[in-house]
Design a protein around this motif. Structure first.
Motif, PDB file in Angstrom:
ATOM      1  N   GLU A 279       0.946  -1.186   0.011  1.00  0.00           N
ATOM      2  CA  GLU A 279      -0.174  -0.035   0.029  1.00  0.00           C
ATOM      3  C   GLU A 279       0.819   1.207   0.008  1.00  0.00           C
ATOM      4  N   ALA A 280       2.039   1.371   0.731  1.00  0.00           N
ATOM      5  CA  ALA A 280       3.000   2.453   0.802  1.00  0.00           C
ATOM      6  C   ALA A 280       3.452   2.659  -0.489  1.00  0.00           C
ATOM      7  N   ILE A 281       3.915   1.427  -1.267  1.00  0.00           N
ATOM      8  CA  ILE A 281       4.535   1.629  -2.704  1.00  0.00           C
ATOM      9  C   ILE A 281       3.316   2.353  -3.628  1.00  0.00           C
ATOM     10  N   ASP A 282       2.188   1.594  -3.456  1.00  0.00           N
ATOM     11  CA  ASP A 282       0.924   2.246  -4.431  1.00  0.00           C
ATOM     12  C   ASP A 282       0.856   3.864  -4.065  1.00  0.00           C
ATOM     13  N   SER A 283       0.792   4.100  -2.723  1.00  0.00           N
ATOM     14  CA  SER A 283       0.569   5.415  -2.436  1.00  0.00           C
ATOM     15  C   SER A 283       1.730   6.406  -2.961  1.00  0.00           C
TER      16      SER A 283
END
Length: 98
Positions: free
Chosen positions: A79-83
């Motif tokens: 989720e951090a990478i997508d954000s």
């Protein structure tokens, strides 16, 4: 057991995840102050950065240093990478043509 220089072993999955994501490959990565910083310009102080910072409890804070870029909280590394990729795409990069 070898020493963990500045938490590098704990940060390795973060660095590897960012490297695997093609949306972030055009950025210049470095580790500083416990976070992964992805700079839009190599060697220019004050350049726009996407910062991914692990926080207590295993979640992440993702921040875009561009004016009005935003801050997001992510529960997982994915989720951090997508954000990070979303922040990068949603704010025009200074000095680069869109």
């Amino acid at each position: 057991m070898a020493a963990d220089c500045g938490g590098l072993r704990r940060r390795r999955p973060l660095v590897e995840a960012a490297h695997r994501d093609g949306r972030l490959r055009g950025l210049y990565p470095y580790l500083s102050h416990g976070m992964l910083r992805l700079s839009t310009e190599l060697g220019r102080q004050g350049a726009r950065e996407i910062q991914i910072c692990p926080v207590t409890g295993g979640s992440y804070r993702v921040e875009d240093t561009a004016s009005g870029g935003g801050v997001r909280n992510a529960v997982t590394l994915a989720e951090a990478i997508d954000s990070a990729a979303d922040l990068l795409q949603n704010t025009a990069r200074p000095g680069r043509e869109e």
